[in-house]
Design a protein around this motif. Sequence first.
Motif: not given
Length: 68
Positions: A50, A52-54, A56-61, A63
Motif C-alpha cells: 500500500t 509503495r502504491t501510494n 508511485d501514485t504521488a510520483e506519477a501525479s 509528473r
Amino acid sequence: MNNKMADVPTSTFKGRIAGDTGPPADLMVAQMKTALGIATLESGLSNEITDRTNADTAEASARVASPA
C-alpha cells in the motif's frame, strides 16, 4: 505417534495453541497463521505494498502536474 491419530479429512491441521499440554485440536487457518507468524508477515507485506502504491501514485501525479 501419528499412526495413533484418528483419520482426518484432507487439509486438516492439528495442533495445540493453549499453553498447557493436552490432546491436539483442529486448527483454523487464522490460528495456523498466527502460530507460524504468517499473519504478521502478511499484514506487514500488505502495508508495504500500500505504501509503495501510494508513493508511485504521488510520483506519477507530480509528473503529470509538472511536465519536464
